[in-house]
Design an enzyme around this catalytic site. Sequence first.
Site, PDB file in Angstrom:
ATOM      1  N   LEU A   1      24.451   2.645   8.912  1.00 38.85           N
ATOM      2  CA  LEU A   1      24.893   3.434   7.512  1.00 38.85           C
ATOM      3  C   LEU A   1      25.604   2.714   6.640  1.00 38.85           C
ATOM      4  CD1 LEU A   1      26.967   6.369   9.344  1.00 38.85           C
ATOM      5  CD2 LEU A   1      24.545   6.485   8.503  1.00 38.85           C
TER       6      LEU A   1
ATOM      7  N   VAL B   1      27.507  13.138  11.729  1.00 37.71           N
ATOM      8  CA  VAL B   1      26.743  12.166  12.224  1.00 37.71           C
ATOM      9  C   VAL B   1      27.133  11.564  13.487  1.00 37.71           C
ATOM     10  CG1 VAL B   1      27.356  10.130  11.079  1.00 37.71           C
ATOM     11  CG2 VAL B   1      25.181  10.388  11.709  1.00 37.71           C
TER      12      VAL B   1
ATOM     13  N   GLY C   1      24.290  14.569   4.585  1.00 34.20           N
ATOM     14  CA  GLY C   1      23.934  13.311   4.402  1.00 34.20           C
ATOM     15  C   GLY C   1      24.408  12.440   5.466  1.00 34.20           C
ATOM     16  N   GLU C   2      24.855  11.207   5.627  1.00 30.97           N
ATOM     17  CA  GLU C   2      25.442  10.365   6.555  1.00 30.97           C
ATOM     18  C   GLU C   2      24.195  10.101   7.631  1.00 30.97           C
ATOM     19  OE1 GLU C   2      28.749  12.380   8.513  1.00 30.97           O
ATOM     20  OE2 GLU C   2      29.761  12.704   6.658  1.00 30.97           O
ATOM     21  N   GLY C   3      23.150  10.456   7.410  1.00 32.35           N
ATOM     22  CA  GLY C   3      21.944  10.053   8.135  1.00 32.35           C
ATOM     23  C   GLY C   3      21.910  11.279   9.142  1.00 32.35           C
TER      24      GLY C   3
END
Length: 372
Positions: A67, A101, A322-324
């Site tokens: 990230l 995440v 988000g955040e992967g």
Amino acid sequence: MSSLSLDDFSDLIERPDSGTRRDAEDRRERLVVAPGALGRLDELGEWLSAAQGSVPVRAVERPRVVLFAGDHGVAALDVSGRPAGSAHVLVRAVLDGASPVAVLARRAGVSVRVVDAGLDCDPALLPEEVVRHRVRRGSGRIDVEDALTADEAERAVRLGMAIADEEADSGTDLVVLGDLSVGGTTAAATLIAALCGTDASVVTGRGGAGIDDLAWMRKCAAVRDALRRARPVLGDQVELLAAVGGADLAAMTGFLLQSAVRRMPVILDGVVSAACALVGQRAAFRAPDWWLAGQLSGEPAQAKALDRMALNPLLDQGVTVGEGSGALLALPLVQAAAALAAELPERPEPEAAEVAGDAGGVAGSDGVTTTE
């Protein structure tokens, strides 16, 4: 002007091995499960086999979440659902294991690496291994000024390249790529609109935290103004990232390109990673062959970028955090595809027909076979 040209990657990046992919397809035809019965998992297994240069495909044993973190000055216009300069809060939540995440990575047994490319906070708030790579504190307000200087943009791209080399050298065999940013979707929408030749309203979404109608209108105006600054520098990807990107986006672009050089597959997450991938495709047209689109986030700019790169998302679960996180949800599918391709047995070869008894004949005393 930067001394770094991303166009050089065009000569460095090769496609995954096509001969290996054909061998993987041939092996798939021989498996006990009928071709097509596993749907898209067949395609994933063959893609991974080509990326590895191995038939049968090897298991994905050392995946890693990477990230890139940064704050964007444009967030000061209230275009984000989070306060400007607060991306370090997102980073801290990941480090403390209290973010989506982090929970998913813990459940999957995957390690997470956070790289501070441009957070706007006191470095003492975060561990040294996170902040030691920082290019600058925050990025400029892209509607009225450059996000980065030319030197900072080059340093950010080279940072991403260095991180990719570190991961490849350490044995990482697949990366889940994401961002931890405030204002990042505005910069991403600007990059995608500039590269696809579209208007601001076509690409502007509501971000991971969600915004109301007034904030969306402010965001559209910011993208519109940033587009005016982006279009004159479309011919140079580093200049484009300096003008309307940011340290985290420039670093992610360098990471994606160098990962392709190192033949390390990457799963993209949301609109920010898609924007960086689109910049990378502009520099090296073969690079997207090394990337998977993990999920459809609902951001209109992401859909446009993925369509331009001919990347079909693996999942569509409405994950906007988000955040992967969305890309990490797709990782088990890739691992399952690899396991099925490697471990399913092949159909046995047909046995040779028996010559005498199985033919139903009876041998006479003169040695001539007759039929009863």
